[in-house]
Design an enzyme around this catalytic site. Structure first.
Site, short mmCIF file in Angstrom:
data_model
loop_
_atom_site.label_atom_id
_atom_site.label_comp_id
_atom_site.label_asym_id
_atom_site.label_seq_id
_atom_site.Cartn_x
_atom_site.Cartn_y
_atom_site.Cartn_z
N GLU A 174 -2.95 1.57 -5.30
CA GLU A 174 -3.34 2.82 -4.62
C GLU A 174 -4.12 3.77 -5.53
OE1 GLU A 174 -0.32 4.71 -2.29
OE2 GLU A 174 -1.77 6.15 -1.50
N LYS A 219 9.09 11.96 7.84
CA LYS A 219 8.99 10.71 7.07
C LYS A 219 9.52 10.97 5.66
CE LYS A 219 5.53 7.86 4.67
NZ LYS A 219 4.15 7.41 4.55
C1 LIG Z 1 6.32 3.61 -2.25
C2 LIG Z 1 5.64 2.48 -2.39
O1 LIG Z 1 4.56 2.17 -1.61
C3 LIG Z 1 3.87 3.16 -0.88
C4 LIG Z 1 2.46 2.76 -0.84
C5 LIG Z 1 2.00 1.82 0.05
C6 LIG Z 1 2.81 1.44 1.14
C7 LIG Z 1 3.99 2.08 1.36
C8 LIG Z 1 4.83 1.69 2.54
O2 LIG Z 1 4.38 0.90 3.38
O3 LIG Z 1 5.96 2.14 2.62
C9 LIG Z 1 4.46 3.21 0.54
O4 LIG Z 1 4.08 4.40 1.17
C10 LIG Z 1 6.00 1.50 -3.42
O5 LIG Z 1 5.28 0.52 -3.58
O6 LIG Z 1 7.00 1.70 -4.14
#
Ligand SMILES: C=C(O[C@H]1C=CC=C(C(=O)O)[C@@H]1O)C(=O)O
Length: 436
Positions: free
Chosen positions: A244, A199
């Site tokens: 987060e 990932k």
């Molecule tokens: C990298 C980001 O989100 C992260 C956090 C929540 C969901 C995410 C997603 O679904 O890709 C990402 O991992 C961003 O908001 O720039």
């Protein structure tokens, strides 16, 4: 190991902080202060706020800067030294009262952006209906008297100031256009298929320019009102509203909320509920989420006991749904919040898996420095407590007014470039609307 001491008189200089300063810190209770933002400096706000509770800082009593791969551990060490040399009077004893520093750290080891810890001269705080004022004064450890005459006596609340004129920014693509981002996503999917990596979290940027003298508090009000369940922050020109929680340490308790996996909100109640159900059933999003939860548990386990995680659930934000997992445990080794930040960053929610391979792909495919985007931002207290977010939904304002906003997404085997571009557009919304 963290050994809290707020009364020590003797300071040992460290490499990270050669001239250690002895701080005198005095917190006094206040009548409830409902709005923190009007007290901030319009151009240099220091803020940490969620659901009306938080801390607002004015002025800089101490500023420590860090760079490179050891930036967070250096900051943790420097903070221990600074806190041990401080004399703190704090009858309020709530998270964020007494001596605190606001902090923001660059995402990447090789970033040109400085990571900072800033101790304000004045902090106004609010938590669960109680408010307080903290004043900080500075003396060199070797000096006989404080440089600025010692802590001001418990004094009246500083005055809130009127907001400056409204402004609206237009954001333009940065170094990676939406189309370029889609191509980068396709390249990551190909690398995953080839087994190079599991990932990778890729991001893109938007750029704008703030008019001279713009009152940044206007954007902070928009973020705090529009995203009240998120951490609205401002540290050294870096602003945002992140959903987060990287880690919180309060009275020996450690908690985090891991987010990864995203879906658009539906247009009505029925499609919205369906969007959440589809997200929680999506094997693509669950895989993306599991990588992130595993990385947080693995990093926290050596420092905690009774570490537990919830089942993944859907978290509703005004602009999107996320898959979320709550993590909670008991601190086992006396680590400070910054020690835990050092152990956690970067999680698989912002880097990928395996970490080193994912970071190499990010360096190759993102033609810009992330700065503090996706880095840890929050505050640390004298006793090692603190609250830190992963700095998402954020923008850095440079001293010349140039603004760079960032958004990204986790790319896994089944990711679709078109949908990933759309996801970043949704994630830009808080910043685009706060400044637009
Ligand atoms: C990298 C980001 O989100 C992260 C956090 C929540 C969901 C995410 C997603 O679904 O890709 C990402 O991992 C961003 O908001 O720039």
């Amino acid at each position: 190991m963290w050994s809290p001491s707020v009364k020590s008189e003797f300071v040992t200089p460290t490499a990270a902080s050669p001239a250690v300063q002895a701080l005198t810190v005095e917190t006094t209770p206040l009548d409830d202060v409902r709005q923190l933002i009007p007290f901030l400096d319009p151009r240099h706000p220091l803020l940490w706020l969620r659901r009306g509770d938080g801390i607002a800082g004015v002025g800089e009593a101490v500023r420590l800067e860090f760079t490179g791969p050891t930036r967070v551990t250096d900051a943790a060490d420097a903070w221990r030294t600074l806190a041990a040399a401080a004399t703190v009077t704090d009858p309020v004893r709530l998270p964020g009262s007494g001596l605190v520093a606001f902090g923001s750290f660059a995402f990447a080891d090789e970033s040109e952006q400085a990571s900072v810890l800033i101790v304000p001269r004045v902090v106004i705080g609010r938590r669960a209906g109680r408010s307080w004022l903290t004043r900080v004064s500075v003396a060199d450890a070797s000096a006989e008297a404080p440089r600025d005459g010692g802590a001001a006596p418990a004094a009246a609340l500083p005055k809130p100031t009127a907001f400056g004129p409204e402004f609206r920014l237009t954001m333009a693509p940065g170094q990676l256009s939406a189309a370029g981002y889609g191509e980068a996503v396709a390249s990551v999917v190909a690398r995953i298929a080839a087994g190079e990596v599991g990932k990778v979290v890729l991001s893109r940027e938007l750029r704008a320019h703030l008019p001279a003298g713009a009152d940044v508090r206007r954007a902070l009000v928009e973020l705090a009102l529009g995203y009240s369940d998120c951490w609205t922050f401002a540290v050294d020109g870096f602003v945002g509203a992140s959903p987060e929680t990287l880690v919180r340490v309060t009275a020996g308790r450690v908690d985090a909320q891991v987010l990864a996996g995203t879906a658009a909100r539906g247009a009505n109640a029925e499609t919205d509920a369906r969007a959440a159900t589809t997200l929680s059933a999506s094997s693509k999003d669950r895989a993306e989420h599991a990588f992130a939860v595993d990385s947080v548990l693995e990093s926290l386990r050596p420092h905690t006991r009774a570490l537990e995680s919830s089942a993944p659930f859907t978290l509703k934000l005004p602009n999107l749904w996320h898959l979320a997992t709550d993590v909670v445990g008991t601190l086992a080794d006396g680590s400070s919040a910054l020690d835990l930040v050092a152990a956690l960053h970067p999680t698989a929610a912002v880097a990928g898996t395996p970490r080193a391979a994912a970071l190499a792909v990010i360096r190759e495919l993102e033609p810009f420095d992330r700065g503090r985007y996706a880095g840890p931002t929050g505050w640390i207290g004298a006793d090692g407590s603190g609250e830190w977010a992963v700095a998402l939904r954020s923008a850095q304002i440079a001293p010349d007014g140039d603004l760079t906003a960032y958004a990204g997404g986790g790319i896994v085997a089944d990711s679709d470039p078109v949908l990933e571009v759309a996801e970043t557009t949704m994630k830009f919304r808080p910043i685009v609307e706060a400044f637009g």
